[in-house]
Design an enzyme around this catalytic site. Sequence first.
Site, PDB file in Angstrom:
ATOM      1  N   PHE A  66       0.913  -1.331   0.053  1.00 22.70           N
ATOM      2  CA  PHE A  66      -0.046  -0.207   0.009  1.00 22.70           C
ATOM      3  C   PHE A  66       0.668   1.283  -0.015  1.00 22.70           C
ATOM      4  CE2 PHE A  66      -4.220   1.726   0.360  1.00 22.70           C
ATOM      5  CZ  PHE A  66      -4.000   2.970   0.986  1.00 22.70           C
ATOM      6  N   GLU A  93      -7.036 -14.271   5.423  1.00 19.14           N
ATOM      7  CA  GLU A  93      -8.600 -14.858   5.676  1.00 19.14           C
ATOM      8  C   GLU A  93      -9.358 -13.731   5.579  1.00 19.14           C
ATOM      9  OE1 GLU A  93      -7.077 -17.438   9.714  1.00 19.14           O
ATOM     10  OE2 GLU A  93      -7.968 -15.514   9.797  1.00 19.14           O
ATOM     11  N   HIS A  96      -8.940  -7.808   3.207  1.00 15.99           N
ATOM     12  CA  HIS A  96      -7.833  -6.798   3.154  1.00 15.99           C
ATOM     13  C   HIS A  96      -7.060  -6.878   2.228  1.00 15.99           C
ATOM     14  CE1 HIS A  96      -4.319  -4.646   4.992  1.00 15.99           C
ATOM     15  NE2 HIS A  96      -5.211  -3.934   4.996  1.00 15.99           N
TER      16      HIS A  96
HETATM   17  N1  LIG Z   1      -1.187  -8.243   3.812  1.00 12.95           N
HETATM   18  C1  LIG Z   1      -0.144  -7.595   2.967  1.00 12.95           C
HETATM   19  C2  LIG Z   1       0.019  -6.442   3.055  1.00 12.95           C
HETATM   20  N2  LIG Z   1      -0.391  -5.644   4.205  1.00 12.95           N
HETATM   21  C3  LIG Z   1       0.215  -4.397   4.533  1.00 12.95           C
HETATM   22  C4  LIG Z   1      -0.280  -3.182   3.782  1.00 12.95           C
HETATM   23  O1  LIG Z   1       0.386  -3.390   2.498  1.00 12.95           O
HETATM   24  C5  LIG Z   1       0.093  -1.947   4.252  1.00 12.95           C
HETATM   25  O2  LIG Z   1       1.528  -1.756   4.557  1.00 12.95           O
HETATM   26  C6  LIG Z   1      -0.557  -1.752   5.858  1.00 12.95           C
HETATM   27  O3  LIG Z   1      -1.983  -1.984   5.453  1.00 12.95           O
HETATM   28  C7  LIG Z   1      -0.167  -0.326   6.531  1.00 12.95           C
HETATM   29  O4  LIG Z   1      -0.474   0.684   5.626  1.00 12.95           O
HETATM   30  N3  LIG Z   1       1.070  -5.843   2.230  1.00 12.95           N
HETATM   31  C8  LIG Z   1       1.747  -6.423   1.241  1.00 12.95           C
HETATM   32  O5  LIG Z   1       2.521  -6.005   0.652  1.00 12.95           O
HETATM   33  N4  LIG Z   1       1.489  -7.758   1.082  1.00 12.95           N
HETATM   34  C9  LIG Z   1       0.668  -8.362   2.022  1.00 12.95           C
HETATM   35  O6  LIG Z   1       0.131  -9.606   1.845  1.00 12.95           O
HETATM   36  C1  LIG Z   2      -3.258  -8.874   2.026  1.00 13.99           C
HETATM   37  C2  LIG Z   2      -3.310  -8.980   3.294  1.00 13.99           C
HETATM   38  O1  LIG Z   2      -3.480  -7.859   3.815  1.00 13.99           O
HETATM   39  C3  LIG Z   2      -3.606 -10.102   4.161  1.00 13.99           C
HETATM   40  O2  LIG Z   2      -2.450 -11.082   3.653  1.00 13.99           O
HETATM   41  C4  LIG Z   2      -3.692 -10.109   5.456  1.00 13.99           C
HETATM   42  O3  LIG Z   2      -4.073 -11.218   6.115  1.00 13.99           O
HETATM   43  P1  LIG Z   2      -5.547 -11.429   6.774  1.00 13.99           P
HETATM   44  O4  LIG Z   2      -6.522 -10.894   5.618  1.00 13.99           O
HETATM   45  O5  LIG Z   2      -5.539 -12.617   7.021  1.00 13.99           O
HETATM   46  O6  LIG Z   2      -5.848 -10.234   7.644  1.00 13.99           O
END
Ligand SMILES: Nc1c(NC[C@H](O)[C@H](O)[C@H](O)CO)[nH]c(=O)[nH]c1=O
Ligand SMILES: CC(=O)[C@@H](O)COP(=O)(O)O
Length: 161
Positions: A66, A93, A96
């Site tokens: 993000f 899960e 997000h």
């Molecule tokens: N779940 C994953 C994330 N989540 C974190 C977000 O990208 C971001 O850093 C957070 O929401 C704080 O703003 N990021 C990834 O790159 N890959 C994932 O699987």
């Molecule tokens: C892409 C994500 O933010 C995800 O991998 C986080 O995992 P969850 O959806 O189980 O909280």
Amino acid sequence: MATENKNLSEYDKATIPNASKFRFGIVVSEWNEKITEGLYKGAYNALIENGVAPSNIIRWNVPGSFELVYGCKKMQEQMVNAVIAIGSVIQGETKHFDFVCEGVTQGIKDLNVMRETPVVFCVLTDNTMQQAIDRSGGKHGNKGTEAGIAAIKMAELRKNS
Ligand SMILES: Nc1c(NC[C@H](O)[C@H](O)[C@H](O)CO)[nH]c(=O)[nH]c1=O
Ligand SMILES: CC(=O)[C@@H](O)COP(=O)(O)O
């Protein structure tokens, strides 16, 4: 054509412009670091193999995919010919995954529309870790290599347009 029908690392070197005078910025997400480091190696090696000097490659890290949007926006302000955004988003899960993927995709698209420096989208959005492994140097090749080549081509297009 799905990735499974092509190798992401394959390209015809004869079709790649000379990149020796180009500078590139690479912004790398720290989430799923094993994957993003593999993607970075692919992109870095593709640039070097096509004449880019190591001193002309700037790397910054961001916490997650993000944050790639902000990091790439700031990288566009540097003296670079193109930017590569590297991330790995893997379904968990909850929903997000959907919001992170949508946010980074739309954000990087916006940077390409609103500013002059092209930003290449090297963000894997996978259902499983295995799919990510397969696309970051595994059986389907390396999307980082594909991104490095795309960055050279876009830098050349920008130079000629
Ligand atoms: N779940 C994953 C994330 N989540 C974190 C977000 O990208 C971001 O850093 C957070 O929401 C704080 O703003 N990021 C990834 O790159 N890959 C994932 O699987
Ligand atoms: C892409 C994500 O933010 C995800 O991998 C986080 O995992 P969850 O959806 O189980 O909280």
